[in-house]
Design an enzyme around this catalytic site. Structure first.
Site, short mmCIF file in Angstrom:
data_model
loop_
_atom_site.label_atom_id
_atom_site.label_comp_id
_atom_site.label_asym_id
_atom_site.label_seq_id
_atom_site.Cartn_x
_atom_site.Cartn_y
_atom_site.Cartn_z
N HIS A 272 42.16 86.52 139.04
CA HIS A 272 42.56 87.57 138.36
C HIS A 272 41.70 88.74 139.00
CE1 HIS A 272 42.14 90.04 134.72
NE2 HIS A 272 40.99 90.34 134.94
N GLU A 273 40.45 88.61 139.53
CA GLU A 273 39.78 89.58 140.19
C GLU A 273 40.37 90.01 141.41
OE1 GLU A 273 37.38 91.32 138.73
OE2 GLU A 273 37.33 89.74 137.03
N HIS A 276 42.84 92.66 140.71
CA HIS A 276 42.33 94.18 140.46
C HIS A 276 42.26 94.55 142.16
CE1 HIS A 276 41.56 94.37 136.40
NE2 HIS A 276 40.64 93.22 136.34
N GLU A 350 44.31 95.12 133.33
CA GLU A 350 44.16 93.76 133.03
C GLU A 350 45.38 92.72 133.05
OE1 GLU A 350 41.08 92.57 133.27
OE2 GLU A 350 40.34 94.67 133.45
#
Ligand code: ZN
Length: 414
Positions: A272-273, A276, A350
């Protein structure tokens, strides 16, 4: 004055409405365990989650009201006196500005202290989160006071100097300066400022490290940028984040997260990071902020020397630093009503990062499990009111994220 009162009261009323809606929603639905959480949390945990939300919301209301009263007291009682006193001192106007904002910062800091103390040592302790010692709390405070004094001092002096010496074009040069300063800070933060508060180390667990490396290889990133941080010395809350720009870009995982999640879940959080990182979310936010600050500074330039701005608040003198404070108060009141824009952009990021977690790990299952554990470990509110979410939430509500991840899995299977 009318504009100020409309914005100020509007903010209080709207904030109150949203809070009441959110609490009311929780009161109506707080006893329902959402289907996706069946078997994950029991009634006792759910009750704890609800109480934690109530307690935090109550504290927030008190803090907001204190801030509002203080703001009014500063504007109508302190400001005319302080400006009058400073104008009588044989000091350069830059020194006057530094003292002026220094006094306001001290007042704000002291007023916020009881709330911080209560939150850290009473509320967070009641729910078993807080692990911080008095000694660490105090050293954190001293360090942040020193850092913010230095940074604010530099920015304010530069700002005042631009206004004084470049009266027609200061807004442009101040914008160039702030942009450079902001980029520099974003770049330095992970390597200079953050290490003053925590110890950042490469991931220690060798087995996990290997898995991380193979995950990173898929997207062409190096494991050099993955760190663990000793946040467990402050609280048991779990988290992970992405920070820095250029060579200082990194993903940071809390030691508390590493301790409580399975390897599969940690990898999903990491993926997930990475989302980003790959989608350049920090850079995009930075560009948006830089553009917005140019418009904002030009507006300040247009209005800061306008006499009615000062006379509306009963000021006889018109020192530009007082004007800056007044304009910043208008900005923060009006800016409150624009919160949904920033929140919506952040929620979109997100969702993109969640999508990346799904793509990189090939399945939504570990990310869903990680989200469930995060919700349980941090006592998240599982029943936020949709309007509250729309106005404030930087992340989509957990149930929504889980549903979205599930849909992606179903698409995979068909
Ligand atoms: Zn995220």
């Amino acid at each position: 004055m009318i504009l100020f009162l409309v914005l100020f009261l509007g903010r209080i009323i709207w904030r109150y409405i949203l809070q009441q809606l959110n609490i009311g929603h929780l009161r109506n639905h707080g006893k329902e365990i959402p289907p996706v959480f069946q078997g994950i949390i029991d009634e006792a945990t759910l009750a704890k989650m609800v109480d934690y939300t109530y307690d935090n919301s109550r504290l927030e209301t008190k803090e907001d009201l204190t801030d509002d009263v203080l703001e009014l007291a500063i504007l109508f009682l302190l400001l005319p006196v302080l400006v009058g006193e400073l104008a009588g001192l044989p000091l350069h106007i830059i020194w006057q500005a530094l003292i002026f904002f220094g006094v306001l910062a001290v007042i704000g800091g002291v007023a916020g202290m009881p709330f911080d103390l209560y939150q850290t040592f009473v509320l967070e302790r009641k729910y078993g989160f807080s692990t911080i010692t008095w000694k660490l709390w105090l050293t954190d405070l001293i360090k942040s006071v020193i850092i913010s004094t230095v940074l604010m001092g530099i920015m304010l002096s530069a700002f005042m100097a631009f206004i004084l010496y470049l009266p027609k074009s200061w807004w442009f040069w101040a914008w160039v300066f702030f942009t450079a300063f902001e980029i520099l800070l974003l770049w330095l933060f992970p390597v200079v400022i953050a290490p003053l508060f925590n110890k950042y180390e490469p991931i220690k667990d060798e087995e996990l490290k290997e898995k991380i490396e193979s995950l990173l290889a898929k997207v062409g990133l190096k494991a050099k940028g993955i760190y663990q941080v000793d946040e467990g010395k402050r609280s048991k809350h779990t988290n992970a984040y992405f920070t820095g720009i250029g060579k200082t870009k990194r993903i940071v995982l809390y030691d508390t997260l590493l301790a409580s999640h399975s390897q599969e879940e940690i990898l999903a959080v990491l993926a997930h990071e990475i989302g980003h990182w790959k989608k350049k979310h920090i850079l995009k936010q930075l560009i948006f902020m830089i553009a917005a600050s140019l418009v904002g500074l030009y507006f300040v330039y247009l209005i800061v020397n306008w006499p009615p701005l000062y006379s509306a608040f009963g000021l006889k003198q018109t020192p530009v630093y007082a004007g800056l404070l007044l304009v910043s108060i208008y900005f923060s009141c009006a800016g409150f009503f624009f919160s949904p824009i920033g929140a919506a952009i952040s929620r979109r990021y997100e969702r993109e990062a969640d999508k990346m977690a799904h793509e990189l790990t090939g399945t939504s299952e570990p990310m869903i499990n990680a989200l469930k554990r995060l919700a349980k470990d941090n006592l998240s509110n599982l029943h936020p009111h949709p309007w509250y979410v729309w106005f404030y939430y930087s992340h989509p509500p957990l149930i929504e994220r889980i549903e979205y991840l599930k849909i992606m899995d179903q698409k995979n299977n068909t």
